[in-house]
Every structure is written in structure tokens, then in C-alpha cells.
Design a protein around this motif. Structure first.
Motif, PDB file in Angstrom:
ATOM      1  N   GLU A 105       0.854  -1.189   0.000  1.00 35.00           N
ATOM      2  CA  GLU A 105       0.000   0.000   0.000  1.00 35.00           C
ATOM      3  C   GLU A 105       0.885   1.233   0.000  1.00 35.00           C
ATOM      4  O   GLU A 105       1.787   1.360   0.844  1.00 35.00           O
ATOM      5  N   ILE A 106       0.644   2.121  -0.956  1.00 34.83           N
ATOM      6  CA  ILE A 106       1.404   3.366  -1.038  1.00 34.83           C
ATOM      7  C   ILE A 106       0.453   4.548  -0.991  1.00 34.83           C
ATOM      8  O   ILE A 106      -0.730   4.427  -1.303  1.00 34.83           O
ATOM      9  N   LYS A 107       1.012   5.675  -0.617  1.00 34.10           N
ATOM     10  CA  LYS A 107       0.217   6.894  -0.500  1.00 34.10           C
ATOM     11  C   LYS A 107       1.000   8.035  -1.141  1.00 34.10           C
ATOM     12  O   LYS A 107       2.213   8.156  -0.946  1.00 34.10           O
ATOM     13  N   GLY A 108       0.296   8.868  -1.902  1.00 32.88           N
ATOM     14  CA  GLY A 108       0.934  10.020  -2.512  1.00 32.88           C
ATOM     15  C   GLY A 108       0.259  10.417  -3.802  1.00 32.88           C
ATOM     16  O   GLY A 108      -0.446   9.626  -4.427  1.00 32.88           O
ATOM     17  N   GLU A 109       0.490  11.661  -4.201  1.00 34.43           N
ATOM     18  CA  GLU A 109      -0.170  12.219  -5.381  1.00 34.43           C
ATOM     19  C   GLU A 109       0.205  11.517  -6.684  1.00 34.43           C
ATOM     20  O   GLU A 109      -0.600  11.427  -7.593  1.00 34.43           O
ATOM     21  N   SER A 110       1.413  11.041  -6.799  1.00 34.16           N
ATOM     22  CA  SER A 110       1.885  10.440  -8.052  1.00 34.16           C
ATOM     23  C   SER A 110       1.941   8.925  -7.976  1.00 34.16           C
ATOM     24  O   SER A 110       2.761   8.284  -8.637  1.00 34.16           O
ATOM     25  N   SER A 111       1.065   8.338  -7.197  1.00 32.86           N
ATOM     26  CA  SER A 111       1.078   6.887  -7.002  1.00 32.86           C
ATOM     27  C   SER A 111       0.951   6.115  -8.300  1.00 32.86           C
ATOM     28  O   SER A 111       1.528   5.040  -8.455  1.00 32.86           O
ATOM     29  N   ASN A 112       0.202   6.647  -9.278  1.00 33.44           N
ATOM     30  CA  ASN A 112       0.020   5.932 -10.544  1.00 33.44           C
ATOM     31  C   ASN A 112       1.345   5.742 -11.291  1.00 33.44           C
ATOM     32  O   ASN A 112       1.560   4.720 -11.931  1.00 33.44           O
ATOM     33  N   LEU A 113       2.259   6.725 -11.196  1.00 43.61           N
ATOM     34  CA  LEU A 113       3.580   6.570 -11.812  1.00 43.61           C
ATOM     35  C   LEU A 113       4.377   5.452 -11.145  1.00 43.61           C
ATOM     36  O   LEU A 113       5.071   4.683 -11.808  1.00 43.61           O
ATOM     37  N   ILE A 114       4.260   5.387  -9.842  1.00 45.89           N
ATOM     38  CA  ILE A 114       4.966   4.354  -9.088  1.00 45.89           C
ATOM     39  C   ILE A 114       4.413   2.975  -9.441  1.00 45.89           C
ATOM     40  O   ILE A 114       5.164   2.012  -9.595  1.00 45.89           O
ATOM     41  N   LEU A 115       3.104   2.876  -9.579  1.00 43.76           N
ATOM     42  CA  LEU A 115       2.492   1.588  -9.911  1.00 43.76           C
ATOM     43  C   LEU A 115       2.988   1.056 -11.249  1.00 43.76           C
ATOM     44  O   LEU A 115       3.240  -0.144 -11.396  1.00 43.76           O
ATOM     45  N   LYS A 116       3.148   1.933 -12.231  1.00 46.84           N
ATOM     46  CA  LYS A 116       3.662   1.521 -13.534  1.00 46.84           C
ATOM     47  C   LYS A 116       5.093   0.995 -13.409  1.00 46.84           C
ATOM     48  O   LYS A 116       5.457  -0.028 -13.980  1.00 46.84           O
ATOM     49  N   LYS A 117       5.915   1.722 -12.668  1.00 52.52           N
ATOM     50  CA  LYS A 117       7.308   1.307 -12.481  1.00 52.52           C
ATOM     51  C   LYS A 117       7.377   0.006 -11.680  1.00 52.52           C
ATOM     52  O   LYS A 117       8.178  -0.888 -11.993  1.00 52.52           O
TER      53      LYS A 117
END
Length: 195
Positions: free
Chosen positions: A162-174
Motif C-alpha cells: 500500500e502506497i500513499k501520494g499524489e503520483s502513485s500511478n507513476l509508481i504503480l507503472k514502475k
């Protein structure tokens, strides 16, 4: 496997990090090392890990991007070079130093070919640690996204992150790109949630 803490401690490792710190890469390395240990600790009850493996992962994570000091491009190879040549690390036995360099420099798309020279048992341990480092590094992709790792838990036969933050979608792709080795080695998928 030798215990790296017999030869290396936080004081010495941070001297190395300070020496090669460019663009405040040390902040990223600290965050990745915390994430790597969180992932490792979530897996610990279910896999036969040794304390030595945890500390090896920790130091590999701290050193994984020191190659930026030489050049951002090909920094993984530069990381390996620095770890193998840095005088502050000379007291680490050569065998252990090579493993440290192998793990740290394999955090990207490719695994250093020197892994082929290790026996299967040791090779498997190294691959497990590399796969964790890759996930931890992906969680701080771009180094500036202000993402936090809220929870890591092994349940329902998957690693739940589980992650939290505004740019989470970028992290999910990586994270999706970087999780294939983990899923292959541990034979479990990674599931992610953002909030």
C-alpha cells in the motif's frame, strides 16, 4: 555467507555515501533501504532468511546509486566499480564485497553476469535480495514524488503493498515493470493499493 556487519557499520557506510553524494542521492538511498527492509521483514516469517541476508540487503540498498557520482548513465556499472575499488570498503572480504556489488548494481533491468559463477543456493539468495531491492527502488522512482510506503504484508498468497501520494500511478507503472523477478523468484504476485 559472512556477516557484512563484521566488516562494515553505519558510520563507515555513511562516510562512503557522503563521499559520493551528488544531487542529494543519499536521501533516495536511505528511503530505498528503509523500503527494502520493510519488504524483507514482511517476508521474513514465511521464508528462511538469515540475519546476514538482511544486513547485506540494507547495505546494498544504501549503495545502489553511488554510481551517479561518475555518471547517471550506466550508473549501475559505476556503482559496481566504486564498491569494488573504494578504499573505505577494503576490509570487506573479496567474496562478500563482490556479492555486495552484484546486488547493488543489479537493481535495474539486468542482472550482472557474475551471478552465473555462484552455486545455486547462493545464487538464489542473491536473486531474492536483488528482487526486493528492485521493488524498493521502484517505490521511490524519480526520487522526488513524495510517495510513502504505508504497508507491506504477505497475505492471500501475494505481497500486498500500500502506497500513499499524489503520483502513485507513476509508481504503480514502475513497480509493475520491476516486479517480474520478484514474482518469478518467490512465485507470488505483487498486489498494490493506492490512497
Amino acid at each position: 555467507m559472512h556477516n557484512i556487519t563484521d566488516y562494515l557499520n553505519d558510520i563507515k557506510i555513511f562516510r562512503v555515501l557522503d563521499k559520493y553524494n551528488v544531487s542529494d542521492i543519499i536521501s533516495h538511498e536511505k528511503k530505498v533501504s528503509r523500503y527494502a527492509l520493510q519488504i524483507f521483514d514482511s517476508l521474513y516469517p514465511y521464508y528462511k532468511f538469515e540475519y546476514e541476508e538482511r544486513t547485506l540487503l540494507y547495505y546494498s540498498a544504501l549503495l545502489h546509486d553511488i554510481g551517479y557520482f561518475i555518471n547517471k548513465d550506466n550508473h549501475k556499472q559505476h556503482t559496481k566499480y566504486i564498491i569494488l575499488k573504494e578504499p573505505l570498503l577494503d576490509n570487506i572480504p573479496d567474496v562478500l564485497r563482490k556479492i555486495l556489488a552484484l546486488i547493488a548494481s543489479s537493481h535495474g533491468k539486468s542482472i550482472d553476469t557474475s551471478i552465473d559463477f555462484y552455486p545455486l543456493k547462493e545464487k538464489t539468495i542473491i536473486l531474492k535480495l536483488i528482487s526486493i531491492l528492485r521493488i524498493a527502488d521502484a517505490l521511490d522512482h524519480k526520487h522526488i514524488l513524495h510517495i510513502s510506503l504505508e504497508n507491506v504484508k504477505l497475505s492471500n498468497n501475494s505481497l500486498n503493498i500500500e502506497i500513499k501520494g499524489e503520483s502513485s500511478n507513476l509508481i504503480l507503472k514502475k513497480l509493475k515493470k520491476r516486479s517480474s523477478l520478484f514474482s518469478k523468484i518467490y512465485n507470488i504476485p505483487i498486489c498494490t493499493n493506492c490512497f
